[in-house]
Design a protein around this motif. Structure first.
Motif, PDB file in Angstrom:
ATOM      1  N   VAL A 190       0.958  -1.113   0.230  1.00  0.00           N
ATOM      2  CA  VAL A 190       0.061   0.011   0.142  1.00  0.00           C
ATOM      3  C   VAL A 190       0.815   1.173   0.221  1.00  0.00           C
ATOM      4  O   VAL A 190       1.730   1.188   0.733  1.00  0.00           O
ATOM      5  CB  VAL A 190      -0.864   0.047   1.215  1.00  0.00           C
ATOM      6  CG1 VAL A 190      -1.601   1.402   1.337  1.00  0.00           C
ATOM      7  CG2 VAL A 190      -1.813  -1.033   1.221  1.00  0.00           C
ATOM      8  N   VAL A 191       0.580   2.206  -1.039  1.00  0.00           N
ATOM      9  CA  VAL A 191       1.509   3.551  -1.057  1.00  0.00           C
ATOM     10  C   VAL A 191       0.558   4.425  -0.833  1.00  0.00           C
ATOM     11  O   VAL A 191      -0.813   4.428  -1.392  1.00  0.00           O
ATOM     12  CB  VAL A 191       2.142   3.296  -2.435  1.00  0.00           C
ATOM     13  CG1 VAL A 191       2.705   4.833  -2.428  1.00  0.00           C
ATOM     14  CG2 VAL A 191       3.015   2.541  -2.586  1.00  0.00           C
ATOM     15  N   CYS A 192       0.887   5.523  -0.086  1.00  0.00           N
ATOM     16  CA  CYS A 192       0.132   6.804   0.195  1.00  0.00           C
ATOM     17  C   CYS A 192       0.833   8.131  -0.344  1.00  0.00           C
ATOM     18  O   CYS A 192       1.859   8.022  -0.402  1.00  0.00           O
ATOM     19  CB  CYS A 192      -0.082   7.079   1.654  1.00  0.00           C
ATOM     20  SG  CYS A 192      -1.357   8.426   1.888  1.00  0.00           S
ATOM     21  N   ILE A 193      -0.208   8.906  -1.093  1.00  0.00           N
ATOM     22  CA  ILE A 193       0.297   9.827  -1.783  1.00  0.00           C
ATOM     23  C   ILE A 193      -0.349  11.338  -1.452  1.00  0.00           C
ATOM     24  O   ILE A 193      -1.560  10.981  -1.389  1.00  0.00           O
ATOM     25  CB  ILE A 193       0.402   9.631  -3.423  1.00  0.00           C
ATOM     26  CG1 ILE A 193       1.145   8.533  -3.781  1.00  0.00           C
ATOM     27  CG2 ILE A 193       0.873  10.979  -4.120  1.00  0.00           C
ATOM     28  CD1 ILE A 193       1.194   7.950  -5.232  1.00  0.00           C
ATOM     29  N   PHE A 194       0.144  12.398  -1.082  1.00  0.00           N
ATOM     30  CA  PHE A 194      -0.364  13.546  -0.922  1.00  0.00           C
ATOM     31  C   PHE A 194      -0.268  14.423  -2.298  1.00  0.00           C
ATOM     32  O   PHE A 194       0.749  14.779  -2.440  1.00  0.00           O
ATOM     33  CB  PHE A 194       0.103  14.160   0.234  1.00  0.00           C
ATOM     34  CG  PHE A 194       0.186  13.643   1.467  1.00  0.00           C
ATOM     35  CD1 PHE A 194      -0.938  13.398   2.310  1.00  0.00           C
ATOM     36  CD2 PHE A 194       1.379  12.840   2.020  1.00  0.00           C
ATOM     37  CE1 PHE A 194      -0.972  12.922   3.555  1.00  0.00           C
ATOM     38  CE2 PHE A 194       1.249  12.343   3.183  1.00  0.00           C
ATOM     39  CZ  PHE A 194       0.176  12.030   3.842  1.00  0.00           C
ATOM     40  N   PRO A 195      -1.484  14.084  -3.265  1.00  0.00           N
ATOM     41  CA  PRO A 195      -1.310  14.714  -4.783  1.00  0.00           C
ATOM     42  C   PRO A 195      -1.360  16.256  -4.679  1.00  0.00           C
ATOM     43  O   PRO A 195      -1.226  16.674  -5.593  1.00  0.00           O
ATOM     44  CB  PRO A 195      -2.525  14.153  -5.192  1.00  0.00           C
ATOM     45  CG  PRO A 195      -3.494  13.365  -4.263  1.00  0.00           C
ATOM     46  CD  PRO A 195      -2.656  13.573  -2.884  1.00  0.00           C
ATOM     47  N   GLU A 196      -1.414  16.808  -3.612  1.00  0.00           N
ATOM     48  CA  GLU A 196      -1.199  18.403  -3.489  1.00  0.00           C
ATOM     49  C   GLU A 196       0.199  18.786  -3.773  1.00  0.00           C
ATOM     50  O   GLU A 196       0.552  19.664  -4.190  1.00  0.00           O
ATOM     51  CB  GLU A 196      -1.782  18.789  -2.430  1.00  0.00           C
ATOM     52  CG  GLU A 196      -3.318  18.533  -2.119  1.00  0.00           C
ATOM     53  CD  GLU A 196      -3.935  19.224  -0.717  1.00  0.00           C
ATOM     54  OE1 GLU A 196      -4.105  20.264  -0.469  1.00  0.00           O
ATOM     55  OE2 GLU A 196      -3.991  18.162  -0.025  1.00  0.00           O
ATOM     56  N   GLY A 197       1.081  17.820  -3.410  1.00  0.00           N
ATOM     57  CA  GLY A 197       2.419  18.002  -3.470  1.00  0.00           C
ATOM     58  C   GLY A 197       2.951  19.086  -2.107  1.00  0.00           C
ATOM     59  O   GLY A 197       4.361  19.010  -2.215  1.00  0.00           O
ATOM     60  N   LYS A 198       1.982  19.449  -1.381  1.00  0.00           N
ATOM     61  CA  LYS A 198       2.641  20.301  -0.482  1.00  0.00           C
ATOM     62  C   LYS A 198       1.752  20.630   0.725  1.00  0.00           C
ATOM     63  O   LYS A 198       0.321  20.186   0.364  1.00  0.00           O
ATOM     64  CB  LYS A 198       3.186  21.779  -0.690  1.00  0.00           C
ATOM     65  CG  LYS A 198       1.975  22.460  -1.602  1.00  0.00           C
ATOM     66  CD  LYS A 198       2.191  23.737  -2.056  1.00  0.00           C
ATOM     67  CE  LYS A 198       1.151  24.435  -2.875  1.00  0.00           C
ATOM     68  NZ  LYS A 198       1.658  25.731  -3.477  1.00  0.00           N
ATOM     69  N   ILE A 199       1.861  20.792   2.070  1.00  0.00           N
ATOM     70  CA  ILE A 199       1.201  21.031   2.941  1.00  0.00           C
ATOM     71  C   ILE A 199       0.308  22.395   2.661  1.00  0.00           C
ATOM     72  O   ILE A 199       0.809  23.664   2.323  1.00  0.00           O
ATOM     73  CB  ILE A 199       1.527  21.128   4.469  1.00  0.00           C
ATOM     74  CG1 ILE A 199       2.274  19.720   4.755  1.00  0.00           C
ATOM     75  CG2 ILE A 199       0.732  21.711   5.418  1.00  0.00           C
ATOM     76  CD1 ILE A 199       3.193  19.943   5.966  1.00  0.00           C
ATOM     77  N   THR A 200      -1.048  22.193   2.914  1.00  0.00           N
ATOM     78  CA  THR A 200      -1.810  23.518   2.589  1.00  0.00           C
ATOM     79  C   THR A 200      -1.446  24.774   3.643  1.00  0.00           C
ATOM     80  O   THR A 200      -1.222  24.581   4.788  1.00  0.00           O
ATOM     81  CB  THR A 200      -3.197  23.306   2.772  1.00  0.00           C
ATOM     82  OG1 THR A 200      -4.146  24.416   2.677  1.00  0.00           O
ATOM     83  CG2 THR A 200      -3.652  22.980   4.251  1.00  0.00           C
ATOM     84  N   PHE A 201      -1.608  25.799   3.146  1.00  0.00           N
ATOM     85  CA  PHE A 201      -1.218  27.210   3.937  1.00  0.00           C
ATOM     86  C   PHE A 201      -2.735  27.845   4.276  1.00  0.00           C
ATOM     87  O   PHE A 201      -2.587  28.680   5.275  1.00  0.00           O
ATOM     88  CB  PHE A 201      -0.544  28.152   2.880  1.00  0.00           C
ATOM     89  CG  PHE A 201       0.916  27.710   2.632  1.00  0.00           C
ATOM     90  CD1 PHE A 201       1.764  28.260   3.543  1.00  0.00           C
ATOM     91  CD2 PHE A 201       1.049  26.947   1.726  1.00  0.00           C
ATOM     92  CE1 PHE A 201       3.114  27.905   3.542  1.00  0.00           C
ATOM     93  CE2 PHE A 201       2.756  26.636   1.587  1.00  0.00           C
ATOM     94  CZ  PHE A 201       3.701  27.238   2.355  1.00  0.00           C
ATOM     95  N   ASP A 202      -4.001  27.579   3.676  1.00  0.00           N
ATOM     96  CA  ASP A 202      -4.972  28.172   4.100  1.00  0.00           C
ATOM     97  C   ASP A 202      -6.006  27.175   4.360  1.00  0.00           C
ATOM     98  O   ASP A 202      -7.204  27.475   4.498  1.00  0.00           O
ATOM     99  CB  ASP A 202      -5.418  28.990   3.004  1.00  0.00           C
ATOM    100  CG  ASP A 202      -5.646  28.239   1.483  1.00  0.00           C
ATOM    101  OD1 ASP A 202      -5.646  26.955   1.606  1.00  0.00           O
ATOM    102  OD2 ASP A 202      -5.989  28.919   0.633  1.00  0.00           O
ATOM    103  N   GLY A 203      -5.907  25.774   4.532  1.00  0.00           N
ATOM    104  CA  GLY A 203      -6.734  24.715   4.852  1.00  0.00           C
ATOM    105  C   GLY A 203      -7.588  24.113   3.761  1.00  0.00           C
ATOM    106  O   GLY A 203      -8.177  23.086   3.798  1.00  0.00           O
TER     107      GLY A 203
END
Length: 630
Positions: free
Chosen positions: A535-548
């Motif tokens: 199982v692989v998990c990806i955060f497709p946004e590529g970065k942590i949100t700055f505004d939620g």
């Protein structure tokens, strides 16, 4: 599968008969053994002029010896034959042994009883590999930790009740030797018969290696299965951890009679109270494992258990009274408030021992190959016996060197520290899972929704919104299967988290314009994991949100799904925005934490087949799962 908790297993035929059978076996072992030892110590039962102290110590060795001699053969038999049929044979053997033991009690023959004690050791050695290796055949993987917890709980309670029962039967009939012998003989035979009847209700458990050729040479086979257990280092280190627990426990339980009498000034009732609290503690800790781990085999509890064993073992030294009382009974001892700290230490030693040992048993069952599982359990029994013998030798040497019993117990508690550090150095996965468990159980209360949508086996890609630096830990702590994370290389390098991510096999990645070589290496590694069914998990946004809010999903997840053919499971985290690890109101991890143990949610929806994966559609699915709760 049980619906609410592990105690639902008692409603099933695939668990209850096994539980009752092993419970009665452990009870009868201790009923018989303790009755015999009480008769030797207090009622003049003897053999060849040997003094009672020597005879009692010899009895302990006689009972352990079969585990050295026959565990290897027992492991092979459990692989070769149906385990339920083998259990019935072992229980018939117990009835025969107890019938002979009944004659030994009636005739007051210590020699006969010693032979029966040896044979009960053989009975236990044969049943040990069977009862643990049968659990993965009877239980679903989600039930494995809870089932092991109940087995350990039942075993320690049975040991306690057997010890108390043997003593009570002898004490209540001490005025009439014939009545005493008849009562204990009848009880032992009756329990053996009940054990056989319960074994007949056990469902079939087909052999895992029915073509195995039995090696009857106990010495070569013992060496063979020890070598076999070393093929999987995680399993072998788990065996060593369990054996250390039995070293630790054997020292404490062996010294408790003298500790109760000479250090605490109590009588036999106080000793029984201490044994009862320790056994109840182990049982409670074992039963709590499932609740603390969320119905998965959480090896993060192992370091937690060892830390507790160390802390309360050390505190026990300082809790002992400066001047002992004068042979007080259990009620008077309990009424003295100065003893409560000591009693709490004894109980919590047992509780944290349960946290330590149950996940290790479950891990061995999960990670051992089915055709070798019974022999691995047999290797565990051999190693446990070796460590218990070594514990006796160490105790004698330390006491002969001039140490007191409290000092001996303190030394063993402190030994937990280097032993734990050594084991976790060899197997960093234990420490990694402990850090994840602590982080996700002290800072947050995580609610799970739809995690059953994650496939039980085979490759899968998880996609989730990226709210904070804790996202990977929350997901890794909640998902039952090991998860490989793909994450921004800057997050991968965060101190402490870096150890967790490296140990968990996380994959650092950088944008193509920043480091194309790193991105290609990451894609290759992810493909390798997926090809191995992980199982692989990806955060497709590529970065942590700055505004939620969700950032635009990158196309890489769509490419990976099409390359691998793995389904994609949309997931969403709710409630982490505004936490210490998020970027609300400025940089993460620099502002003062405003809340602890806050409620958050991890939700998942149905998998999207690889051929239907579309990055815009995935973003909408994740957004719908998240809703208005950031």
């Amino acid at each position: 599968m049980h619906n609410n908790n592990q105690f639902d297993l008692f409603k099933t035929r695939r668990f209850l008969p096994l539980f009752i059978t092993q419970f009665l076996g452990a009870f009868n072992d201790n009923l018989f053994k303790n009755a015999m030892l009480v008769m030797i110590a207090f009622f003049g039962l003897g053999f060849a002029g040997i003094n009672s102290a020597t005879l009692i110590n010899a009895a302990a060795g006689i009972f352990i010896l079969p585990f050295f001699l026959f565990s290897a053969t027992a492991g092979q038999l459990a692989e070769r034959y149906d385990k339920a049929h083998l259990a019935r044979f072992v229980k018939l053997m117990e009835i025969a042994i107890m019938a002979v033991a009944a004659a030994g009690f009636i005739l007051q023959s210590a020699a006969t009883l010693m032979v029966c004690l040896f044979m009960m050791g053989v009975h236990s050695a044969l049943f040990g590999p069977l009862k643990y290796s049968i659990l993965p055949q009877y239980l679903d993987e989600r039930e494995l930790l809870g089932g092991n917890g109940l087995i350990e709980m039942g075993t320690f309670i049975a040991i306690l009740l057997g010890q108390i029962g043997g003593t009570l039967i002898i004490e209540s009939n001490k005025e009439n030797a014939s009545l005493m012998a008849g009562a204990i003989a009848s009880a032992c035979v009756a329990v053996a018969v009940l054990g056989y009847l319960s074994s007949r209700a056990m469902p079939p458990a087909p052999p895992q290696a029915k073509n195995l050729k039995i090696n009857w040479n106990i010495f070569t086979e013992t060496w063979h299965i020890i070598r076999l257990s070393r093929r999987n280092l995680t399993v072998f280190h788990s065996l060593m951890g369990i054996s250390w627990f039995w070293f630790f426990g054997a020292v404490y339980l062996t010294q408790l009679p003298s500790y109760a009498k000479d250090v605490l000034g109590g009588n036999a009732e106080v000793y029984t109270l201490l044994v009862a609290l320790f056994s109840i503690g182990v049982g409670a800790g074992s039963a709590l494992c499932e609740a603390l781990s969320g119905r998965k085999v959480e090896i993060g509890l192992v370091p937690f258990g060892s830390i507790g064993m160390c802390i309360f073992g050390i505190d026990l030294y300082f809790a002992a009274p400066m001047s002992p009382a004068a042979q007080v009974g259990w009620l008077a001892f309990l009424q003295d408030a100065s003893h409560w700290r000591l009693l709490a230490d004894i109980t919590l030693l047992g509780v944290f021992g349960g946290f330590f040992i149950v996940p290790l048993y479950a891990l061995i069952q999960m990670r051992s190959e089915p055709e070798y599982r019974s022999r691995i359990i047999a290797a565990n029994n051999i190693l446990n016996s070796c460590f218990m013998v070594v514990s006796a030798v160490v105790s004698v040497l330390v006491l002969e060197a001039g140490a007191t019993i409290p000092q001996l117990l303190l030394i063993v508690a402190i030994m937990n520290i280097p032993v734990a550090l050594y084991v976790y150095g060899l197997q960093p996965e234990f420490l990694m899972r402990f850090l994840v468990w602590i982080a996700t159980h002290t800072m947050y209360r995580v609610k799970h929704e739809g995690l059953d949508n994650i496939p039980e086996e085979g490759a899968a890609i998880l996609v989730c919104n990226h709210v904070s630096f804790m996202d990977a830990l929350v997901i890794g702590g909640a998902v039952r299967r090991p998860v490989r994370f793909v994450m921004d290389h800057r997050i991968f390098k965060v101190p402490v988290l870096n150890f967790i991510f490296r140990t968990a096999g996380a994959v650092p990645i950088a944008p193509a314009k920043e480091d194309p070589a790193m991105k290609e290496r990451a894609f290759m590694k992810v493909q390798e994991y997926l090809s191995q069914g992980e199982v692989v998990c990806i955060f497709p946004e590529g970065k942590i949100t700055f505004d939620g809010e969700l950032n635009t999903f990158k196309a890489g997840v769509q490419e990976l799904a099409q390359r691998s053919g793995a389904p994609v499971v949309p997931m969403a985290l709710r409630g982490l925005w505004g936490s210490f690890f998020s970027r609300k109101d400025g940089s993460a991890m620099v502002k003062m934490p405003r809340r602890f143990w806050s409620r958050i949610t991890l939700a998942a929806s149905q998998p999207v087949p690889a051929a239907e994966v579309n990055v815009e559609d995935l973003q909408q699915r994740v957004l719908a799962l998240r809703g208005n709760s950031k």
